[in-house]
Scaffold this motif. Structure first.
Motif, PDB file in Angstrom:
ATOM      1  N   LYS A   9       1.831 -12.715  60.945  1.00  0.00           N
ATOM      2  CA  LYS A   9       1.887 -13.336  62.264  1.00  0.00           C
ATOM      3  C   LYS A   9       2.564 -12.450  63.301  1.00  0.00           C
ATOM      4  O   LYS A   9       2.384 -12.634  64.491  1.00  0.00           O
ATOM      5  N   GLY A  10       3.338 -11.474  62.853  1.00  0.00           N
ATOM      6  CA  GLY A  10       4.026 -10.574  63.777  1.00  0.00           C
ATOM      7  C   GLY A  10       3.363  -9.211  63.811  1.00  0.00           C
ATOM      8  O   GLY A  10       2.710  -8.805  62.850  1.00  0.00           O
ATOM      9  N   PRO A  11       3.501  -8.511  64.913  1.00  0.00           N
ATOM     10  CA  PRO A  11       2.913  -7.180  65.018  1.00  0.00           C
ATOM     11  C   PRO A  11       3.682  -6.154  64.203  1.00  0.00           C
ATOM     12  O   PRO A  11       4.859  -6.344  63.890  1.00  0.00           O
ATOM     13  N   GLY A  12       3.023  -5.065  63.867  1.00  0.00           N
ATOM     14  CA  GLY A  12       3.695  -3.955  63.201  1.00  0.00           C
ATOM     15  C   GLY A  12       4.502  -3.150  64.207  1.00  0.00           C
ATOM     16  O   GLY A  12       4.296  -3.260  65.416  1.00  0.00           O
ATOM     17  N   GLU A  13       5.412  -2.367  63.707  1.00  0.00           N
ATOM     18  CA  GLU A  13       6.203  -1.472  64.553  1.00  0.00           C
ATOM     19  C   GLU A  13       5.482  -0.132  64.642  1.00  0.00           C
ATOM     20  O   GLU A  13       5.003   0.388  63.631  1.00  0.00           O
ATOM     21  N   GLY A  25       4.280  -1.446  58.686  1.00  0.00           N
ATOM     22  CA  GLY A  25       3.841  -2.814  58.485  1.00  0.00           C
ATOM     23  C   GLY A  25       4.739  -3.545  57.509  1.00  0.00           C
ATOM     24  O   GLY A  25       5.827  -3.075  57.169  1.00  0.00           O
ATOM     25  N   PRO A  26       4.256  -4.677  57.015  1.00  0.00           N
ATOM     26  CA  PRO A  26       5.043  -5.495  56.091  1.00  0.00           C
ATOM     27  C   PRO A  26       5.143  -4.856  54.712  1.00  0.00           C
ATOM     28  O   PRO A  26       4.330  -3.994  54.351  1.00  0.00           O
ATOM     29  N   ASP A  27       6.132  -5.266  53.964  1.00  0.00           N
ATOM     30  CA  ASP A  27       6.301  -4.848  52.567  1.00  0.00           C
ATOM     31  C   ASP A  27       6.401  -3.340  52.400  1.00  0.00           C
ATOM     32  O   ASP A  27       5.936  -2.777  51.408  1.00  0.00           O
ATOM     33  N   GLY A  28       6.972  -2.653  53.384  1.00  0.00           N
ATOM     34  CA  GLY A  28       7.177  -1.213  53.274  1.00  0.00           C
ATOM     35  C   GLY A  28       5.933  -0.368  53.480  1.00  0.00           C
ATOM     36  O   GLY A  28       5.951   0.831  53.226  1.00  0.00           O
ATOM     37  N   VAL A  29       4.854  -0.966  53.942  1.00  0.00           N
ATOM     38  CA  VAL A  29       3.626  -0.213  54.190  1.00  0.00           C
ATOM     39  C   VAL A  29       3.800   0.617  55.452  1.00  0.00           C
ATOM     40  O   VAL A  29       4.253   0.128  56.481  1.00  0.00           O
TER      41      VAL A  29
END
Length: 70
Positions: A9-13, A25-29
């Motif tokens: 639901k949130g954007p990546g950095e 992204g999420p989970d260390g991606v």
């Protein structure tokens, strides 16, 4: 292409480092791209987001920022 993973639901950095674009992204991606690849990916993300909004049952959650500018 739906699967059992929950949509983020949130954007990546995103940052620029040493002439490359890094998307965290999420989970260390993390994905590192050339500037050209990042620009094209951005265009494709925007097009896919517009398409997804038009599909039935898309969820439609937004953070409201776009409406604030109107």
């Amino acid at each position: 292409m739906a699967d059992s993973r929950e949509s983020q639901k949130g954007p990546g950095e995103v940052s620029a480092e040493a002439g490359q674009v890094v998307l965290d992204g999420p989970d260390g991606v993390a994905v590192t791209m050339t500037p050209d690849a990042a620009e094209e990916t951005g265009r494709r993300l925007i097009a896919a987001a517009a398409e997804a909004r038009g599909q039935h049952g898309h969820g439609g959650e937004t953070d409201g920022d776009a409406d604030d500018a109107l």
